[in-house]
Design a protein around this motif. Structure first.
Motif, short mmCIF file in Angstrom:
data_model
loop_
_atom_site.label_atom_id
_atom_site.label_comp_id
_atom_site.label_asym_id
_atom_site.label_seq_id
_atom_site.Cartn_x
_atom_site.Cartn_y
_atom_site.Cartn_z
N THR A 1 -8.71 -16.09 4.15
CA THR A 1 -9.14 -15.63 4.96
C THR A 1 -8.21 -14.79 5.36
OG1 THR A 1 -11.13 -17.58 6.16
CG2 THR A 1 -10.23 -15.48 7.47
N ALA A 2 -7.31 -14.76 5.70
CA ALA A 2 -6.12 -14.08 5.91
C ALA A 2 -6.03 -12.84 4.52
CB ALA A 2 -4.78 -14.80 5.93
N LEU A 3 -6.57 -13.04 4.21
CA LEU A 3 -6.37 -12.09 2.83
C LEU A 3 -7.69 -10.76 2.82
CD1 LEU A 3 -5.28 -13.40 -0.46
CD2 LEU A 3 -3.76 -11.99 0.75
N GLU A 4 -8.55 -11.26 3.04
CA GLU A 4 -9.64 -10.61 3.79
C GLU A 4 -9.54 -9.72 4.43
OE1 GLU A 4 -13.40 -13.06 3.82
OE2 GLU A 4 -13.10 -13.70 2.25
N ARG A 5 -8.74 -10.27 6.14
CA ARG A 5 -8.54 -9.23 7.02
C ARG A 5 -7.85 -8.13 6.75
NH1 ARG A 5 -7.81 -14.08 9.16
NH2 ARG A 5 -5.45 -13.77 9.57
N HIS A 6 -7.13 -8.54 5.39
CA HIS A 6 -6.48 -7.01 4.78
C HIS A 6 -7.54 -6.53 4.04
CE1 HIS A 6 -3.67 -9.51 7.49
NE2 HIS A 6 -2.73 -8.38 8.10
N GLY A 7 -8.30 -6.51 3.72
CA GLY A 7 -8.77 -5.90 2.11
C GLY A 7 -8.02 -6.04 1.16
N LEU A 8 -7.95 -7.56 0.98
CA LEU A 8 -7.10 -8.22 -0.34
C LEU A 8 -7.29 -9.37 -0.31
CD1 LEU A 8 -3.08 -8.03 1.19
CD2 LEU A 8 -4.23 -6.34 -0.79
N ALA A 9 -8.69 -9.37 -0.40
CA ALA A 9 -10.20 -10.16 -0.80
C ALA A 9 -9.86 -10.59 -2.55
CB ALA A 9 -11.33 -9.61 -0.68
N GLN A 10 -9.19 -9.74 -3.17
CA GLN A 10 -9.35 -9.82 -4.70
C GLN A 10 -8.26 -10.69 -5.11
OE1 GLN A 10 -8.99 -6.99 -2.81
NE2 GLN A 10 -6.83 -6.11 -3.69
N LEU A 11 -7.50 -10.66 -4.56
CA LEU A 11 -6.24 -11.16 -4.65
C LEU A 11 -6.51 -13.20 -5.01
CD1 LEU A 11 -3.02 -10.30 -2.17
CD2 LEU A 11 -3.66 -9.55 -5.18
N GLN A 12 -5.64 -13.43 -5.50
CA GLN A 12 -5.85 -15.16 -6.02
C GLN A 12 -5.02 -15.43 -5.71
OE1 GLN A 12 -8.74 -16.55 -6.70
NE2 GLN A 12 -6.60 -18.89 -6.38
N PRO A 13 -4.61 -16.09 -4.16
CA PRO A 13 -2.93 -16.94 -3.92
C PRO A 13 -2.75 -18.30 -4.23
CG PRO A 13 -4.84 -17.66 -2.47
CD PRO A 13 -5.49 -17.02 -3.30
N TRP A 14 -1.48 -17.43 -5.04
CA TRP A 14 -1.17 -19.07 -5.43
C TRP A 14 -0.44 -20.43 -4.97
CZ3 TRP A 14 0.72 -18.53 -10.17
CH2 TRP A 14 0.58 -17.43 -11.55
N GLN B 1 1.00 -1.17 0.07
CA GLN B 1 0.11 0.00 -0.03
C GLN B 1 0.57 1.35 -0.02
OE1 GLN B 1 -2.40 0.81 3.59
NE2 GLN B 1 -4.16 1.82 2.41
N GLN B 2 1.98 1.08 0.36
CA GLN B 2 3.05 2.29 0.18
C GLN B 2 3.33 2.99 -0.55
OE1 GLN B 2 5.43 2.54 3.71
NE2 GLN B 2 7.47 2.73 2.28
N THR B 3 4.27 1.87 -0.87
CA THR B 3 4.79 2.00 -2.24
C THR B 3 4.22 2.01 -3.64
OG1 THR B 3 5.56 -0.88 -2.56
CG2 THR B 3 6.05 1.27 -0.54
N GLY B 4 2.52 1.66 -3.38
CA GLY B 4 1.95 0.57 -5.32
C GLY B 4 2.87 -0.24 -5.24
N ALA B 5 2.99 -1.60 -4.71
CA ALA B 5 3.47 -1.90 -4.95
C ALA B 5 2.61 -3.82 -5.23
CB ALA B 5 4.87 -3.10 -4.41
N GLY B 6 2.77 -4.50 -6.38
CA GLY B 6 2.33 -5.30 -7.07
C GLY B 6 1.97 -6.60 -5.64
N LEU B 7 1.35 -7.66 -4.88
CA LEU B 7 2.28 -8.50 -4.04
C LEU B 7 0.81 -9.74 -4.42
CD1 LEU B 7 2.26 -8.57 -1.00
CD2 LEU B 7 0.05 -7.80 -0.23
N SER B 8 1.79 -10.52 -3.86
CA SER B 8 1.57 -11.99 -4.87
C SER B 8 1.86 -12.47 -3.17
CB SER B 8 2.43 -12.46 -5.48
OG SER B 8 1.67 -12.11 -6.55
N VAL B 9 0.67 -13.56 -3.53
CA VAL B 9 0.93 -14.45 -1.57
C VAL B 9 1.37 -16.03 -2.44
CG1 VAL B 9 -0.11 -15.16 0.66
CG2 VAL B 9 -0.60 -13.37 -0.79
N LEU B 10 2.35 -17.02 -1.97
CA LEU B 10 2.34 -18.43 -2.36
C LEU B 10 2.36 -18.71 -1.01
CD1 LEU B 10 3.88 -20.07 -4.10
CD2 LEU B 10 6.07 -19.62 -3.21
#
Length: 263
Positions: free
Chosen positions: A56-69, A27-36
Motif C-alpha cells: 500500500t505504501a509503495l503504491e502511494r509513491h508510484g512504486l507498485a512494481q517493487l517487491q519488498p524484502w 527518481q532524482q538520481t536514477g538510482a535503484g530502490l529496495s525496501v526491507l
C-alpha cells in the motif's frame, strides 16, 4: 554516484517519511530502490500483514512494481546483511526512536551505524528536493566523505555550505594571523574537494566560524535553515560517544532536518 538506495521500513509513519524521501531521491538520481522490513517475532506480526502495509505504501509513491524484502531476525543484523549483499550506496531510515525514553541510544539506528557499509540518511522531513544543505567539515576523511555524499543528493541550483569551526575558548577571539592561517587551510581543503565533485549544477559555499563547536553549528543551522545536515562519524568503536561523537549523537537525538552520517 548513487546507484542503489535501501529503505529499512518498520511499518511506522516515520518510516513512511523515509520511504517518501528515498523514492524522491531515486527518481532524482536514477538510482535503484529496495525496501526491507524485518520481522522480529513480535506478537501478531506476520509476513502477510507486512506485505499488505508495504505494498500500500509503495503504491502511494508510484512504486507498485517493487517487491519488498521481508526478513526475520534481529533488525540491525538483517539490515546490515541486506545492505552489504545489495552493495547499496545509501541507506535511508526514519526516526523510530521518537517515543523512546533513551532517545537515540540503543536503537536499531544506532546499532546499524556501527557497521553501516554506506552513508546513512535519517529522513525526518517531507520529501521535497533539497535546496539547502550544510556539511560540518573538519580535516578528517569521514567529514570529507560526508560532504561528497551530500553533494550527490542535491539537485541543480541547490546550495551546499561547508562549515569549518575553528575551536576556541568561549568569548576568546583568535588572533588575525591564526584566523588567516585557518582560512588558508580551509580554502585549500575545499579546493581539493571541489576538484573531485561532479558538476551537477549545485553550488558549493564555505563558512568559517570560531568558538565552541556545537554552538557554532547550532548558529549555522539557525541562520541557513538547511534541509540536509551532513556529518562524519569519526569512529566505529563500541556503542558510546566514541562511536559517533557527542555532536553527531546530539543531532541524531534531536534532528533539526534530515541528517546524513558517513563513516
Amino acid at each position: 554516484m548513487v546507484q542503489h538506495i535501501l529503505v529499512a521500513h518498520d511499518l511506522s509513519p516515520d518510516a513512511d517519511l523515509a520511504l517518501s524521501r528515498a523514492a524522491q531521491l531515486a527518481q532524482q538520481t536514477g538510482a535503484g530502490l529496495s525496501v526491507l522490513h524485518v520481522l522480529a517475532g513480535e506478537p501478531g506480526a506476520t509476513e502477510q500483514n507486512a506485505q499488505i502495509y508495504l505494498r500500500t505504501a509503495l503504491e502511494r509513491h508510484g512504486l507498485a512494481q517493487l517487491q519488498p524484502w521481508i526478513r526475520r531476525g534481529r533488525a540491525a543484523e538483517e539490515i546490515f546483511t541486506q545492505a552489504t549483499g545489495l552493495e547499496i550506496d545509501l541507506l535511508v531510515m526514519g526516526r523510530h526512536h521518537r517515543q523512546s525514553p533513551q532517545g537515540f541510544a540503543g536503537t536499531t539506528l544506532e546499532q546499524v551505524l556501527q557497521n553501516c557499509p554506506a552513508p546513512l540518511l535519517l529522513a525526518v522531513a517531507p520529501a521535497v528536493p533539497y535546496s539547502r544543505a550544510l556539511a560540518a567539515l573538519d580535516y578528517s576523511s569521514c567529514a570529507s566523505r560526508a560532504l561528497q555524499a551530500a553533494w550527490q543528493l542535491l539537485p541543480t541550483a541547490s546550495d551546499l555550505t561547508a562549515l569549518n569551526v575553528y575551536e576556541t575558548a568561549e568569548l576568546h577571539q583568535p588572533s588575525e594571523p591564526d584566523l588567516a592561517l585557518q582560512r588558508e587551510l580551509f580554502d585549500q581543503l575545499l579546493s581539493d574537494l571541489r576538484a573531485d565533485l561532479r558538476n551537477t549544477g549545485a553550488r558549493l559555499h564555505s563558512s568559517l566560524r570560531y568558538g565552541e563547536r556545537s554552538s557554532c553549528l547550532d548558529d549555522a543551522i539557525a541562520a541557513l535553515q538547511p534541509q540536509l545536515l551532513a556529518l562524519g562519524s569519526h569512529s566505529r568503536s563500541e556503542i558510546s560517544n566514541a562511536l559517533l561523537g557527542s555532536l553527531t549523537r546530539q543531532y541524531l537525538d534531536q534532528p533539526p532536518c534530515d541528517v546524513l552520517i558517513v563513516h
